[in-house]
Write an enzyme that holds these catalytic residues in place. Structure first.
Site, PDB file in Angstrom:
ATOM      1  N   ASP A  50     100.011 107.738 -38.706  1.00 54.24           N
ATOM      2  CA  ASP A  50      98.883 106.924 -38.225  1.00 54.24           C
ATOM      3  C   ASP A  50      98.382 106.013 -39.339  1.00 54.24           C
ATOM      4  O   ASP A  50      97.944 104.888 -39.086  1.00 54.24           O
ATOM      5  CB  ASP A  50      97.720 107.818 -37.768  1.00 54.24           C
ATOM      6  CG  ASP A  50      98.005 108.523 -36.449  1.00 54.24           C
ATOM      7  OD1 ASP A  50      98.788 107.990 -35.644  1.00 54.24           O
ATOM      8  OD2 ASP A  50      97.442 109.610 -36.240  1.00 54.24           O
ATOM      9  N   LYS A  74      96.327 118.353 -34.540  1.00 53.60           N
ATOM     10  CA  LYS A  74      96.723 117.600 -35.742  1.00 53.60           C
ATOM     11  C   LYS A  74      96.245 118.256 -37.043  1.00 53.60           C
ATOM     12  O   LYS A  74      96.914 118.172 -38.060  1.00 53.60           O
ATOM     13  CB  LYS A  74      96.181 116.166 -35.678  1.00 53.60           C
ATOM     14  CG  LYS A  74      96.926 115.256 -34.726  1.00 53.60           C
ATOM     15  CD  LYS A  74      96.383 113.828 -34.839  1.00 53.60           C
ATOM     16  CE  LYS A  74      97.104 112.900 -33.889  1.00 53.60           C
ATOM     17  NZ  LYS A  74      96.668 111.505 -34.030  1.00 53.60           N
TER      18      LYS A  74
END
Ligand code: ATR
Length: 279
Positions: free
Chosen positions: A83, A47
């Site tokens: 997220d 990520k």
């Protein structure tokens, strides 16, 4: 979850898991911009490493320093972090003490939130909570990591962020008066480091939380971790990590397709997918 969503809308789109070694990451990302792709999700441990490989970043991805969703726009790759908004959307599924729907921007502005953990998931959640004006206290096993996270996320370049964050050494003082407790560590996760443990606090300490507080555990396997069980016994509102998992996916789906995500289909598929897994 995504396969079920594409099928339910009759979209001829394929979603596949691809295992990419760190040394092959740049090549795999470059392929996204040239092949027949709408984009990708990115997960552990890539990520953060994909950030410099993007042509563009959304403000949330830039602030968090991590990308979980890549969206292809022509030959350009845009790095998103769903997220952040996914966590905020999941919060709206909590109930307030008077039975109403939880509204993060109202219910958390100026409120104290205690966050356990300082890894990748924590970064997105701390930023999300700060963006709605919360005062976030971060507690981590390795305290230096909590300090670094707070330092990186409290840069003045994010004018939309009205809250604050600070690292703390123990849970007790922060629990008194906290509106929300969030576990982002892997403690309590089946197959994790301490599947039967409660992270960084004694379950007895939950009595320090005010009656109207909520407890969220980002772990979704098992559906009820020891932390959530202790919170339920105290009659606190609880949520596991499934709503955030579904919402971050729903937001990615919409970015790729331009179509509203069939959230109920995605949730059902995610729940069904977990049933077959070892608890
Ligand atoms: P993720 O990206 O899922 O957040 P991560 O970056 O590996 O994963 O972070 C894992 C988190 O769980 C960290 O906060 C870690 O604490 P440390 O930074 O001190 O390692 C926390 N964690 C993992 N095992 C733990 C344990 N047994 N007790 C307490 N915290 C633990």
């Amino acid at each position: 979850m995504h396969g079920a969503a594409f099928r339910s809308l009759g979209l001829n789109i394929d979603y596949r898991a691809v295992d990419v070694a760190p040394a092959d990451l740049a090549e795999a990302v470059a392929r996204l911009a040239t092949g027949p792709y709408l984009g990708a999700n990115v997960t552990v441990p890539h990520k953060e490493a994909v950030v410099p490989l993007m042509h563009e970043l959304t403000p949330a991805a830039r602030a968090v320093g991590a990308v979980n969703t890549i969206v292809r726009r022509g030959d350009r790759l845009v790095g998103h972090n769903t997220d952040v908004a996914g966590f905020l959307q999941a919060l709206t599924e909590l109930r307030t003490p008077d039975g109403g729907a939880f509204e993060p921007a109202t219910d958390l502005a100026g409120a104290t939130c205690l966050l356990l953990g300082a890894g990748g998931a924590a970064r997105a959640v701390v930023h999300a909570l700060m963006s709605v004006g919360a005062d976030v206290h971060v507690l981590n096993r390795h305290a230096d990591r909590a300090g670094r996270l707070v330092e990186q996320l409290t840069v003045p370049e994010a004018p939309a962020v009205s809250g604050s964050a600070r690292a703390v050494n123990t849970a007790q003082a922060s629990l008194t008066g906290a509106r929300l407790l969030v576990n982002t560590t892997s403690v309590g996760m089946s197959g994790g480091p301490q599947p039967h443990g409660v992270p960084l606090l004694d379950p007895e300490h939950l009595t320090l939380l005010p009656g109207g507080a909520s407890v969220i555990d980002l772990v979704y396997r098992p559906a009820e971790t020891p932390l959530l069980a202790a919170a339920r016994r105290r009659d606190l509102a609880t949520q596991n990590g499934l709503p955030m998992l579904v919402w971050q996916g729903a937001l990615a789906f919409t970015e790729w397709t331009g179509v509203a995500a069939p959230v109920a289909v995605m949730r059902h598929a995610a729940e069904r997918g977990l049933v077959g897994e070892p608890q």
